[in-house]
Every structure is written in C-alpha cells, then in structure tokens.
Design a protein around this motif. Structure first.
Motif, PDB file in Angstrom:
ATOM      1  N   GLY A 259       1.805  -2.804  -1.144  1.00 11.95           N
ATOM      2  CA  GLY A 259       1.539  -3.432  -2.432  1.00 11.95           C
ATOM      3  C   GLY A 259       0.175  -4.057  -2.578  1.00 11.95           C
ATOM      4  N   ASP A 260      -0.467  -4.446  -1.473  1.00 16.28           N
ATOM      5  CA  ASP A 260      -1.792  -5.042  -1.570  1.00 16.28           C
ATOM      6  C   ASP A 260      -2.893  -3.996  -1.622  1.00 16.28           C
ATOM      7  N   ARG A 261      -2.516  -2.702  -1.550  1.00 18.64           N
ATOM      8  CA  ARG A 261      -3.524  -1.630  -1.579  1.00 18.64           C
ATOM      9  C   ARG A 261      -3.228  -0.582  -2.643  1.00 18.64           C
ATOM     10  N   ILE A 262      -2.440  -0.970  -3.642  1.00 19.62           N
ATOM     11  CA  ILE A 262      -2.189  -0.101  -4.788  1.00 19.62           C
ATOM     12  C   ILE A 262      -2.909  -0.699  -5.987  1.00 19.62           C
ATOM     13  N   LEU A 263      -3.669   0.133  -6.705  1.00 18.22           N
ATOM     14  CA  LEU A 263      -4.480  -0.321  -7.832  1.00 18.22           C
ATOM     15  C   LEU A 263      -4.050   0.379  -9.107  1.00 18.22           C
ATOM     16  N   TRP A 291       4.896  -7.323  -7.228  1.00 17.98           N
ATOM     17  CA  TRP A 291       4.221  -6.054  -6.922  1.00 17.98           C
ATOM     18  C   TRP A 291       3.393  -5.614  -8.126  1.00 17.98           C
ATOM     19  N   LEU A 292       3.978  -5.672  -9.304  1.00 16.57           N
ATOM     20  CA  LEU A 292       3.269  -5.254 -10.511  1.00 16.57           C
ATOM     21  C   LEU A 292       2.043  -6.117 -10.767  1.00 16.57           C
ATOM     22  N   ARG A 293       2.176  -7.405 -10.574  1.00 14.65           N
ATOM     23  CA  ARG A 293       1.043  -8.301 -10.817  1.00 14.65           C
ATOM     24  C   ARG A 293      -0.097  -7.991  -9.839  1.00 14.65           C
ATOM     25  N   ALA A 294       0.247  -7.732  -8.584  1.00 14.83           N
ATOM     26  CA  ALA A 294      -0.785  -7.366  -7.612  1.00 14.83           C
ATOM     27  C   ALA A 294      -1.464  -6.062  -8.013  1.00 14.83           C
TER      28      ALA A 294
END
Length: 306
Positions: A259-263, A291-294
């Motif tokens: 989740g921290d590497r999806i844009l 997840w969506l906010r990230a």
C-alpha cells in the motif's frame, strides 16, 4: 503552435456528464482535500491530435473501440482536473520513433513552467542520443520520466539505454513505465525484460503503469523483491478493463501489503469513462479507507516531496 487551440476532432464524445459531485464525495469520504495523479497526459497539440486519431481508429496497440471521454482543449482539461481536486499531475509524453524525445522534453519543460501544479515530466527513446537527452531533461528540472515500451517498441535493456537507467537510478527520479502487455502485447512487454533491467539497476525507482496489466501478479512479485518498484492504478479495476483483463482477487492481499508503493494513475484525458469511475473502481476493491488515502494522495506527496 498554440497549445490551447482545440485539436482537430474526428469522432467520439466530449467530457462526460459533470461528475464533480462524485469526485468530491470520494475525497470527502477519504478525508482529503486533494488527489495526486501520477499518470495523466498533456502533449503538444499535433501529437495529441495523432494520439486521439489512433484511439479513434482502434489501432493495433489499442485493439478495441476506445472513445476519448475528455476530448477538450488544453485549458478546459486543466480546469477539469483542478475541479476534481487534483493538486499535482503529470504531462507524460512518449516518442514512437527516434528524434522525438528532445523536442517533446522541451515542450514539457515549457508546459511545466506555465503550469505549476504539473510535475515536470520527460521521456526518452532507445537511440544514441538517449543519455544526453536525459541529462538535458534532468538539468531542466524533470521530476518524472515516462518510458513506453509498448509504443516505443524497444527493449528496455537496449545498450543505448544502459547509461539512461544509470542516470535515473542515481538521480532517484521515478520512471512511469508502460511495460505490461495490455491492452495489446508488444515485442518487449511483459515482466521478463523488466526483471533483467532491475537485476542490473536495482536502485531504479520504477513505477509500473496499469499495475502491470495483464501480468499483475508477476509485477507484484517484482515490487516485492525490489524496494524501489512502485505501481500505478491506471485503469485498473474499471469495468472497461475488468471485462478483458480482470485483476485476480486472490492477489488483493498482496496489493494491500504494498500500500505504500501504489500510486493513483488514471490516463486522463485518454479514458473511455468518467474520472470518478476510476476512483470508485478502486474503492470497490474493499481495500479500505487508509489504503485508498495512501494511494490517492499520501504516497504521491511522499514520492515527489510535495
């Protein structure tokens, strides 16, 4: 050449019915006032006209009817994105033959200078001048590159590109790379060439476009193995894509874990549906608000230092 004249149009719809309330409701539900979209396209008028004509004709790399939803002049497209609350976006360009990259980069540098909310974008082609083109674009202030293996028809491991990848790895500038085999395979698409590239340049900050469609799981594996590999959500999970290249639901936990590497990416304006549909399709994955906010804001803010 004025970048604000309306390109010559053939067929297809203009912007879909106003979906501002839907996008605003999505942002409100996430508790964010802005979105960061790393996969949007702004191009010189004559290039965009040809791109739209290719989509109109359902060319070989498209393979199906693909009406352009946001067939508008440049300022109107900027106004639409800003109205959706997109605070940062890209002007991804890509050459389809040698000799194009430098003047595309010069246009993109000018566009970024007059469009402060655009992340200064650049590109390259597999040709002898590639390394110098990239050095020049970096000196101009490029913050993101686009590599289109499918349209360019080149091997990302072409020897002419080896110094390019070295420059980009050293600079830490992300490279949005269309390397999956969707919507139609190319001579060098798929995970194998990218795996070979990452074996030589493991520090690359590579953003795999379209979640690697349709080789989703193979590109997830590359992201799990390489800390610098990210993926963008462009067109993923939308009904338009799911009908032909569905994302495997068994892989959703792996997507959640990254989740921290999806844009967030959308392909605006070259999409055959409303912008809000891209957002609600992500919401429908059930991966949750955090997840969506990230994906839709926080990761882009971090990656680009916004």
């Amino acid at each position: 050449m004025s970048a604000t004249r309306t390109p010559a149009l053939a067929t297809g719809p203009t912007a879909p019915p106003d979906d501002l309330p839907r996008v605003a409701a999505f942002r409100q539900a996430l508790g964010v006032d802005a979105l960061v979209d790393v996969h949007t396209h702004f191009m010189p008028e004559r290039v965009l006209t040809k791109v739209w004509a290719y989509f109109d004709a359902a060319g070989p790399l498209v393979g199906r009817p693909w009406p352009i939803a946001y067939r508008e002049e440049e300022q109107r497209r900027l106004d639409i994105l800003r109205g959706y609350g997109v605070s940062a976006f890209t002007s991804l360009l890509y050459p389809h033959r040698p000799g194009m990259a430098r003047w595309l980069n010069d246009w993109a540098a000018d566009f970024a200078a007059r469009t402060p909310d655009c992340l200064h974008s650049a590109t390259f082609f597999a040709e002898p001048e590639a390394a110098e083109d990239v050095r020049r674009a970096l000196a101009q202030g490029a913050r993101v590159f686009k590599c289109h293996v499918q349209v360019g028809g080149f091997d990302p491991n072409d020897p002419w590109l080896d110094p390019v990848w070295g420059l980009l790895a050293d600079s830490g500038v992300p490279v949005v790379t269309h390397c999956g085999s969707g919507p139609a395979p190319g001579a060098f698409t798929g995970p194998a060439p990218i795996a070979a590239l990452l074996a030589r340049h493991p520090r690359l900050r590579l953003v795999v476009a379209h979640l690697g469609m349709p080789e989703y799981e193979e590109f997830l594996t590359l992201a799990e193995r390489h800390a610098g590999v990210m993926l963008d959500t462009t067109m993923a999970f939308t009904p338009f894509v799911e009908s032909e290249a569905p994302f495997p639901r068994t892989a959703l936990p792996r997507l959640a874990a990254l989740g921290d590497r999806i844009l967030l990416g959308t392909d605006f304006p070259n999409i055959p549906y409303a912008y809000a549909d891209a957002l609600t399709s992500l919401e429908a994955t059930g991966l949750g608000r955090e997840w969506l906010r990230a994906v839709c804001r926080d990761n882009g803010v971090r990656v680009f230092g916004l």
